[in-house]
Scaffold this motif. Structure first.
Motif, PDB file in Angstrom:
ATOM      1  N   MET A 234       2.616   5.404  -0.039  1.00 23.05           N
ATOM      2  CA  MET A 234       1.262   5.804  -0.423  1.00 23.05           C
ATOM      3  C   MET A 234       0.697   4.911  -1.521  1.00 23.05           C
ATOM      4  O   MET A 234      -0.522   4.715  -1.606  1.00 23.05           O
ATOM      5  CB  MET A 234       1.251   7.266  -0.861  1.00 23.05           C
ATOM      6  N   ALA A 235       1.562   4.354  -2.351  1.00 26.38           N
ATOM      7  CA  ALA A 235       1.088   3.391  -3.353  1.00 26.38           C
ATOM      8  C   ALA A 235       0.536   2.152  -2.655  1.00 26.38           C
ATOM      9  O   ALA A 235      -0.490   1.586  -3.078  1.00 26.38           O
ATOM     10  CB  ALA A 235       2.227   3.005  -4.298  1.00 26.38           C
ATOM     11  N   LEU A 236       1.192   1.744  -1.563  1.00 27.32           N
ATOM     12  CA  LEU A 236       0.686   0.616  -0.789  1.00 27.32           C
ATOM     13  C   LEU A 236      -0.630   0.990  -0.107  1.00 27.32           C
ATOM     14  O   LEU A 236      -1.574   0.187  -0.071  1.00 27.32           O
ATOM     15  CB  LEU A 236       1.711   0.180   0.255  1.00 27.32           C
ATOM     16  N   VAL A 237      -0.715   2.202   0.418  1.00 25.24           N
ATOM     17  CA  VAL A 237      -1.954   2.669   1.039  1.00 25.24           C
ATOM     18  C   VAL A 237      -3.101   2.639   0.023  1.00 25.24           C
ATOM     19  O   VAL A 237      -4.218   2.209   0.338  1.00 25.24           O
ATOM     20  CB  VAL A 237      -1.766   4.094   1.612  1.00 25.24           C
ATOM     21  N   ASP A 238      -2.822   3.083  -1.194  1.00 20.41           N
ATOM     22  CA  ASP A 238      -3.852   3.069  -2.243  1.00 20.41           C
ATOM     23  C   ASP A 238      -4.295   1.643  -2.563  1.00 20.41           C
ATOM     24  O   ASP A 238      -5.480   1.383  -2.810  1.00 20.41           O
ATOM     25  CB  ASP A 238      -3.333   3.748  -3.511  1.00 20.41           C
ATOM     26  N   ARG A 239      -3.336   0.724  -2.577  1.00 22.08           N
ATOM     27  CA  ARG A 239      -3.689  -0.676  -2.834  1.00 22.08           C
ATOM     28  C   ARG A 239      -4.526  -1.236  -1.682  1.00 22.08           C
ATOM     29  O   ARG A 239      -5.461  -2.022  -1.897  1.00 22.08           O
ATOM     30  CB  ARG A 239      -2.419  -1.498  -3.031  1.00 22.08           C
ATOM     31  N   LEU A 240      -4.179  -0.849  -0.458  1.00 19.50           N
ATOM     32  CA  LEU A 240      -4.951  -1.300   0.694  1.00 19.50           C
ATOM     33  C   LEU A 240      -6.374  -0.751   0.637  1.00 19.50           C
ATOM     34  O   LEU A 240      -7.339  -1.445   0.972  1.00 19.50           O
ATOM     35  CB  LEU A 240      -4.275  -0.855   1.995  1.00 19.50           C
ATOM     36  N   TRP A 241      -6.498   0.495   0.208  1.00 18.57           N
ATOM     37  CA  TRP A 241      -7.830   1.084   0.054  1.00 18.57           C
ATOM     38  C   TRP A 241      -8.644   0.302  -0.978  1.00 18.57           C
ATOM     39  O   TRP A 241      -9.818  -0.034  -0.743  1.00 18.57           O
ATOM     40  CB  TRP A 241      -7.709   2.546  -0.358  1.00 18.57           C
ATOM     41  N   ALA A 242      -8.042   0.010  -2.119  1.00 15.17           N
ATOM     42  CA  ALA A 242      -8.735  -0.743  -3.167  1.00 15.17           C
ATOM     43  C   ALA A 242      -9.140  -2.125  -2.652  1.00 15.17           C
ATOM     44  O   ALA A 242     -10.237  -2.619  -2.953  1.00 15.17           O
ATOM     45  CB  ALA A 242      -7.854  -0.866  -4.402  1.00 15.17           C
ATOM     46  N   LEU A 243      -8.257  -2.743  -1.867  1.00  9.48           N
ATOM     47  CA  LEU A 243      -8.543  -4.052  -1.294  1.00  9.48           C
ATOM     48  C   LEU A 243      -9.741  -3.989  -0.356  1.00  9.48           C
ATOM     49  O   LEU A 243     -10.663  -4.805  -0.429  1.00  9.48           O
ATOM     50  CB  LEU A 243      -7.312  -4.554  -0.534  1.00  9.48           C
ATOM     51  N   HIS A 244      -9.752  -3.004   0.536  1.00 10.03           N
ATOM     52  CA  HIS A 244     -10.821  -2.914   1.523  1.00 10.03           C
ATOM     53  C   HIS A 244     -12.132  -2.439   0.913  1.00 10.03           C
ATOM     54  O   HIS A 244     -13.208  -2.688   1.472  1.00 10.03           O
ATOM     55  CB  HIS A 244     -10.404  -1.994   2.663  1.00 10.03           C
ATOM     56  N   ASP A 245     -12.054  -1.748  -0.212  1.00  9.12           N
ATOM     57  CA  ASP A 245     -13.263  -1.277  -0.880  1.00  9.12           C
ATOM     58  C   ASP A 245     -13.758  -2.336  -1.866  1.00  9.12           C
ATOM     59  O   ASP A 245     -14.145  -2.037  -2.990  1.00  9.12           O
ATOM     60  CB  ASP A 245     -12.971   0.041  -1.618  1.00  9.12           C
TER      61      ASP A 245
END
Length: 212
Positions: free
Chosen positions: A101-112
């Protein structure tokens, strides 16, 4: 004597031709991403990018002959920096699911952010441009492969689990869907949608781990 030392210091601070060329190229690539976000692929021009980078149109043409070359190189540059940042500081959590989920959060920040907005502009442009579509496909594959490598590094067992890979593909598709919706939704709506979506991804990840 003092004047001689000062002259030597000034000489030592002069950039080499290779350094100047590298700096110009980097300025053009960073300006490309900024201009794609601001103007959109269909409206942006090489002249706008050159002006944003602070270089002449002739200098821009020396490095990149066409707008297509320039925008593809700009996204390659931005994608490479993203992957390098992930590799330098990979996400971690106390448990496997928290690491995922930490990776998912980083992916979200990247895409946003600006890079994904610029990539969306290339997606739209590639719909009717086969050559551009080929480059966009390659960039997307490089980014997905890089994220998989980083997940394998921080959570070695997850992608080997029966549903691990499908969970991450679902997460990536969901993240991109929410971000696309953010282009036409309020910040409040986007935040609420991401909160719900993240919760569902977390349940999928936990279930994938628990069922293995």
């Amino acid at each position: 004597m003092a004047d001689g030392r000062l002259g030597n210091q000034r000489h030592s601070k002069r950039r080499t031709q290779a350094e100047r060329r590298a700096a110009t190229r980097t300025a053009l690539l960073e300006a490309t991403v900024e201009c794609l976000v601001e103007f959109g692929y269909s409206n942006v021009t090489a002249a706008q990018i050159a002006a944003r980078a602070g270089v002449t149109r002739g200098a821009q043409a020396h490095y990149f002959a066409t707008k297509a070359e320039l925008v593809v190189a700009g996204l390659e540059y931005a994608t490479g920096r993203i992957i390098d940042q992930f590799r330098t500081d990979p996400p971690h959590g106390p448990t496997e699911v928290e690491t995922v989920m930490a990776l998912v959060d980083r992916l979200w920040a990247l895409h946003d952010g600006a890079t994904f907005t610029a990539l969306v502009e290339l997606w739209l442009g590639s719909r009717t441009d086969p050559e551009l579509r080929r480059h966009v496909h390659r960039l997307n594959k490089e980014l997905t492969t890089g994220m998989s490598e980083i997940l394998t590094q921080v959570a070695p067992d997850f992608l080997n689990r029966p549903r691990g890979a499908s969970v991450m593909l679902t997460a990536l598709a969901a993240i991109r869907g929410v971000v696309l919706m953010s282009f036409v939704s309020s910040t409040r709506t986007t935040t609420a949608l991401w909160t719900v979506t993240r919760g569902e991804i977390g349940e999928l990840a936990a279930d994938a781990i628990g069922r293995s």
